[in-house]
Design a protein around this motif. Structure first.
Motif, PDB file in Angstrom:
ATOM      1  N   GLU A   1      91.395 -99.126  69.178  1.00  0.00           N
ATOM      2  CA  GLU A   1      92.541 -99.998  69.407  1.00  0.00           C
ATOM      3  C   GLU A   1      92.081-101.358  69.929  1.00  0.00           C
ATOM      4  O   GLU A   1      92.590-102.409  69.515  1.00  0.00           O
ATOM      5  CB  GLU A   1      93.491 -99.333  70.400  1.00  0.00           C
ATOM      6  CG  GLU A   1      94.835-100.028  70.520  1.00  0.00           C
ATOM      7  CD  GLU A   1      95.783 -99.285  71.424  1.00  0.00           C
ATOM      8  OE1 GLU A   1      97.000 -99.328  71.186  1.00  0.00           O
ATOM      9  OE2 GLU A   1      95.291 -98.641  72.390  1.00  0.00           O
ATOM     10  N   ARG A   2      91.085-101.336  70.846  1.00  0.00           N
ATOM     11  CA  ARG A   2      90.535-102.607  71.368  1.00  0.00           C
ATOM     12  C   ARG A   2      89.856-103.386  70.253  1.00  0.00           C
ATOM     13  O   ARG A   2      89.976-104.616  70.170  1.00  0.00           O
ATOM     14  CB  ARG A   2      89.543-102.315  72.497  1.00  0.00           C
ATOM     15  CG  ARG A   2      90.219-101.869  73.800  1.00  0.00           C
ATOM     16  CD  ARG A   2      89.237-101.910  74.956  1.00  0.00           C
ATOM     17  NE  ARG A   2      88.201-100.895  74.808  1.00  0.00           N
ATOM     18  CZ  ARG A   2      88.279 -99.669  75.292  1.00  0.00           C
ATOM     19  NH1 ARG A   2      89.356 -99.300  75.971  1.00  0.00           N
ATOM     20  NH2 ARG A   2      87.295 -98.822  75.129  1.00  0.00           N
ATOM     21  N   ALA A   3      89.131-102.691  69.382  1.00  0.00           N
ATOM     22  CA  ALA A   3      88.460-103.359  68.274  1.00  0.00           C
ATOM     23  C   ALA A   3      89.468-103.985  67.312  1.00  0.00           C
ATOM     24  O   ALA A   3      89.271-105.103  66.817  1.00  0.00           O
ATOM     25  CB  ALA A   3      87.571-102.361  67.535  1.00  0.00           C
TER      26      ALA A   3
ATOM     27  N   GLU B   1      90.769 -89.424  72.614  1.00  0.00           N
ATOM     28  CA  GLU B   1      91.577 -90.477  73.235  1.00  0.00           C
ATOM     29  C   GLU B   1      90.746 -91.716  73.534  1.00  0.00           C
ATOM     30  O   GLU B   1      91.193 -92.852  73.304  1.00  0.00           O
ATOM     31  CB  GLU B   1      92.208 -89.944  74.523  1.00  0.00           C
ATOM     32  CG  GLU B   1      93.334 -88.940  74.271  1.00  0.00           C
ATOM     33  CD  GLU B   1      93.874 -88.381  75.575  1.00  0.00           C
ATOM     34  OE1 GLU B   1      93.225 -88.589  76.625  1.00  0.00           O
ATOM     35  OE2 GLU B   1      94.946 -87.732  75.549  1.00  0.00           O
ATOM     36  N   GLU B   2      89.531 -91.523  74.021  1.00  0.00           N
ATOM     37  CA  GLU B   2      88.644 -92.651  74.308  1.00  0.00           C
ATOM     38  C   GLU B   2      88.264 -93.383  73.022  1.00  0.00           C
ATOM     39  O   GLU B   2      88.216 -94.627  72.978  1.00  0.00           O
ATOM     40  CB  GLU B   2      87.391 -92.157  75.028  1.00  0.00           C
ATOM     41  CG  GLU B   2      87.674 -91.646  76.445  1.00  0.00           C
ATOM     42  CD  GLU B   2      86.431 -91.111  77.114  1.00  0.00           C
ATOM     43  OE1 GLU B   2      85.385 -91.021  76.422  1.00  0.00           O
ATOM     44  OE2 GLU B   2      86.489 -90.770  78.318  1.00  0.00           O
ATOM     45  N   ALA B   3      87.981 -92.601  71.968  1.00  0.00           N
ATOM     46  CA  ALA B   3      87.635 -93.217  70.690  1.00  0.00           C
ATOM     47  C   ALA B   3      88.820 -94.016  70.144  1.00  0.00           C
ATOM     48  O   ALA B   3      88.646 -95.107  69.577  1.00  0.00           O
ATOM     49  CB  ALA B   3      87.211 -92.135  69.690  1.00  0.00           C
ATOM     50  N   TYR B   4      90.040 -93.467  70.319  1.00  0.00           N
ATOM     51  CA  TYR B   4      91.240 -94.174  69.863  1.00  0.00           C
ATOM     52  C   TYR B   4      91.424 -95.487  70.615  1.00  0.00           C
ATOM     53  O   TYR B   4      91.729 -96.530  70.016  1.00  0.00           O
ATOM     54  CB  TYR B   4      92.462 -93.269  70.049  1.00  0.00           C
ATOM     55  CG  TYR B   4      93.768 -93.968  69.761  1.00  0.00           C
ATOM     56  CD1 TYR B   4      94.185 -94.194  68.460  1.00  0.00           C
ATOM     57  CD2 TYR B   4      94.580 -94.415  70.811  1.00  0.00           C
ATOM     58  CE1 TYR B   4      95.380 -94.842  68.191  1.00  0.00           C
ATOM     59  CE2 TYR B   4      95.763 -95.068  70.554  1.00  0.00           C
ATOM     60  CZ  TYR B   4      96.165 -95.280  69.237  1.00  0.00           C
ATOM     61  OH  TYR B   4      97.343 -95.931  68.984  1.00  0.00           O
TER      62      TYR B   4
ATOM     63  N   GLU C   1      88.290 -79.306  66.416  1.00  0.00           N
ATOM     64  CA  GLU C   1      88.145 -79.017  67.843  1.00  0.00           C
ATOM     65  C   GLU C   1      89.370 -79.479  68.616  1.00  0.00           C
ATOM     66  O   GLU C   1      89.835 -80.598  68.457  1.00  0.00           O
ATOM     67  CB  GLU C   1      86.896 -79.734  68.381  1.00  0.00           C
ATOM     68  CG  GLU C   1      86.585 -79.444  69.828  1.00  0.00           C
ATOM     69  CD  GLU C   1      86.069 -78.028  70.050  1.00  0.00           C
ATOM     70  OE1 GLU C   1      86.223 -77.537  71.164  1.00  0.00           O
ATOM     71  OE2 GLU C   1      85.531 -77.430  69.099  1.00  0.00           O
ATOM     72  N   ALA C   2      89.900 -78.612  69.478  1.00  0.00           N
ATOM     73  CA  ALA C   2      91.099 -78.967  70.228  1.00  0.00           C
ATOM     74  C   ALA C   2      90.951 -78.647  71.715  1.00  0.00           C
ATOM     75  O   ALA C   2      91.944 -78.459  72.401  1.00  0.00           O
ATOM     76  CB  ALA C   2      92.304 -78.223  69.652  1.00  0.00           C
ATOM     77  N   SER C   3      89.697 -78.634  72.200  1.00  0.00           N
ATOM     78  CA  SER C   3      89.490 -78.381  73.622  1.00  0.00           C
ATOM     79  C   SER C   3      89.859 -79.617  74.428  1.00  0.00           C
ATOM     80  O   SER C   3      90.064 -80.710  73.888  1.00  0.00           O
ATOM     81  CB  SER C   3      88.024 -78.000  73.876  1.00  0.00           C
ATOM     82  OG  SER C   3      87.177 -79.080  73.542  1.00  0.00           O
ATOM     83  N   ASP C   4      89.924 -79.479  75.752  1.00  0.00           N
ATOM     84  CA  ASP C   4      90.261 -80.610  76.627  1.00  0.00           C
ATOM     85  C   ASP C   4      89.244 -81.740  76.476  1.00  0.00           C
ATOM     86  O   ASP C   4      89.608 -82.919  76.440  1.00  0.00           O
ATOM     87  CB  ASP C   4      90.304 -80.141  78.087  1.00  0.00           C
ATOM     88  CG  ASP C   4      91.481 -79.196  78.343  1.00  0.00           C
ATOM     89  OD1 ASP C   4      92.409 -79.192  77.516  1.00  0.00           O
ATOM     90  OD2 ASP C   4      91.446 -78.482  79.351  1.00  0.00           O
ATOM     91  N   GLU C   5      87.958 -81.378  76.378  1.00  0.00           N
ATOM     92  CA  GLU C   5      86.907 -82.402  76.229  1.00  0.00           C
ATOM     93  C   GLU C   5      87.038 -83.120  74.895  1.00  0.00           C
ATOM     94  O   GLU C   5      86.870 -84.343  74.820  1.00  0.00           O
ATOM     95  CB  GLU C   5      85.528 -81.736  76.336  1.00  0.00           C
ATOM     96  CG  GLU C   5      85.235 -81.178  77.728  1.00  0.00           C
ATOM     97  CD  GLU C   5      83.857 -80.556  77.805  1.00  0.00           C
ATOM     98  OE1 GLU C   5      83.172 -80.529  76.750  1.00  0.00           O
ATOM     99  OE2 GLU C   5      83.468 -80.087  78.889  1.00  0.00           O
ATOM    100  N   ALA C   6      87.353 -82.332  73.839  1.00  0.00           N
ATOM    101  CA  ALA C   6      87.501 -82.946  72.521  1.00  0.00           C
ATOM    102  C   ALA C   6      88.704 -83.888  72.492  1.00  0.00           C
ATOM    103  O   ALA C   6      88.634 -84.983  71.925  1.00  0.00           O
ATOM    104  CB  ALA C   6      87.635 -81.868  71.446  1.00  0.00           C
ATOM    105  N   VAL C   7      89.804 -83.488  73.133  1.00  0.00           N
ATOM    106  CA  VAL C   7      90.993 -84.342  73.183  1.00  0.00           C
ATOM    107  C   VAL C   7      90.700 -85.616  73.965  1.00  0.00           C
ATOM    108  O   VAL C   7      91.080 -86.722  73.555  1.00  0.00           O
ATOM    109  CB  VAL C   7      92.170 -83.565  73.815  1.00  0.00           C
ATOM    110  CG1 VAL C   7      93.349 -84.500  74.073  1.00  0.00           C
ATOM    111  CG2 VAL C   7      92.598 -82.412  72.905  1.00  0.00           C
TER     112      VAL C   7
END
Length: 264
Positions: free
Chosen positions: A228-230, A221-224, A211-217
Motif C-alpha cells: 500500500e505504501r509502495a 498484513e505487513e506485506a499488504y 497458510e492461515a496461522s496467526d503468523e501468516a496473517v
C-alpha cells in the motif's frame, strides 16, 4: 401379560392332562404355588415358556428330557391377556411335541390365535412364525421373559447381575423403546455424517486458501501495508511526473508560438 389358563400333559411330572384356571386364582389378588420338591411347581413356568417360545429354559438344548418318561406325546396350551391403549386382547398358543428317542422330541402342531368374542382367529400356524409373532406381541425374547417375568431356579442372580448393553437392550424390549432408540441412533448417525462432510469441505477450502496461522496473517498484513505504501509512493511520483509534463508542455507550446510570430 395376565395369565388366563394353562393346560399341560406329558411335561415332566404332569403325565395326565392338568388345567390351571388363573382367573379364579387371581380373584384374591395374590396367590402362591406350594408343594414338595418334584411336585411340578417349576414345571408350571416351564409349560408357559414352552407354549410361548417352544423352549424350556432349564432343559438341555431347550427341549431334551422335558417329556414324561411314560408318555410319547406332550401337549401344552396357554391363554393370556394383554392390555394397552387399544384395549384388552386375549391370545391362545398351542403346541404339541412327539418323542423321537429317550430324551429328544420334535415339534408337532403349533398354533397362535387371537380370541375375539369366543372366535379364534389364527395368527400363525408354524413353529417359526408362532415364535416370531409371540415375541412381537409380548415385546420380549425368551431371555427377557425368563429374566423379568418368570425367574427359573438359579436365575435370580443372573437377573441382578445384568450390566451395560444387556440391561439396556432388555429394558428397551420390556418397555418397547427400541423404535425410539433406533430412531435417535439413525438421526445421530445422519447428523454425524453431515458434520463430517461439512468439515471435510471446510478443510479443503482452507487448504486452497493457503497458510492461515496467526503468523501468516500478520505477515500478510505487513506485506499488504508495504504494498500500500509502495502504491501511494508510485501514485505521488506519477502525479509529480504528470505535473512536470504539463508544465513542460505548456512551456514548449509558448516557445513555438513566439517563434511563429517572429516570421512573416
Amino acid at each position: 401379560m395376565k395369565p388366563i389358563s394353562l393346560t399341560v400333559a406329558g411335561l415332566h411330572s404332569f403325565r395326565e392332562k392338568q388345567e390351571i384356571d388363573f382367573e379364579a386364582l387371581c380373584q384374591g389378588g395374590v396367590f402362591g404355588i406350594f408343594g414338595p420338591t418334584g411336585s411340578g411347581k417349576s414345571s408350571i413356568l416351564d409349560a408357559m415358556t414352552l407354549a410361548l417360545y417352544g423352549k424350556v429354559e432349564r432343559a438341555s438344548n431347550n427341549t431334551q428330557g422335558i417329556m414324561n418318561h411314560a408318555e410319547n406325546v406332550l401337549e401344552v396350551s396357554y391363554v393370556f391377556e394383554l392390555e394397552n391403549a387399544k384395549g384388552k386382547q386375549r391370545f391362545k398358543v398351542e403346541r404339541t411335541f412327539k418323542r423321537t428317542d429317550d430324551i429328544r422330541v420334535k415339534s408337532g402342531i403349533c398354533r397362535l390365535s387371537e380370541i375375539r368374542d369366543e372366535e379364534h382367529l389364527v395368527i400363525a400356524d408354524k413353529a417359526g412364525e408362532v415364535n416370531l409373532a409371540v415375541q412381537e406381541i409380548l415385546g420380549l425374547t425368551i431371555d427377557d421373559f425368563t429374566r423379568a417375568v418368570v425367574l427359573p431356579q438359579g436365575k435370580f442372580a443372573e437377573f441382578l447381575s445384568l450390566k451395560g448393553a444387556d440391561r439396556r437392550q432388555m429394558l428397551q424390549r420390556l418397555f418397547q423403546l427400541e423404535k425410539y432408540g433406533d430412531e435417535l441412533s439413525r438421526k445421530i448417525k445422519e447428523e454425524l455424517h453431515l458434520k463430517t462432510r461439512l468439515l471435510g469441505e471446510i478443510q479443503a477450502e482452507q487448504l486452497g486458501l493457503g497458510e492461515a496461522s496467526d503468523e501468516a496473517v500478520k505477515s500478510a498484513e505487513e506485506a499488504y501495508k508495504e504494498l500500500e505504501r509502495a502504491v501511494t509512493s508510485s501514485e505521488k511520483t506519477l502525479q509529480e511526473i504528470e505535473t512536470l509534463f504539463e508544465e513542460k508542455r505548456k512551456s514548449g507550446s509558448g516557445r513555438q508560438k513566439e517563434g511563429r510570430w517572429s516570421f512573416p
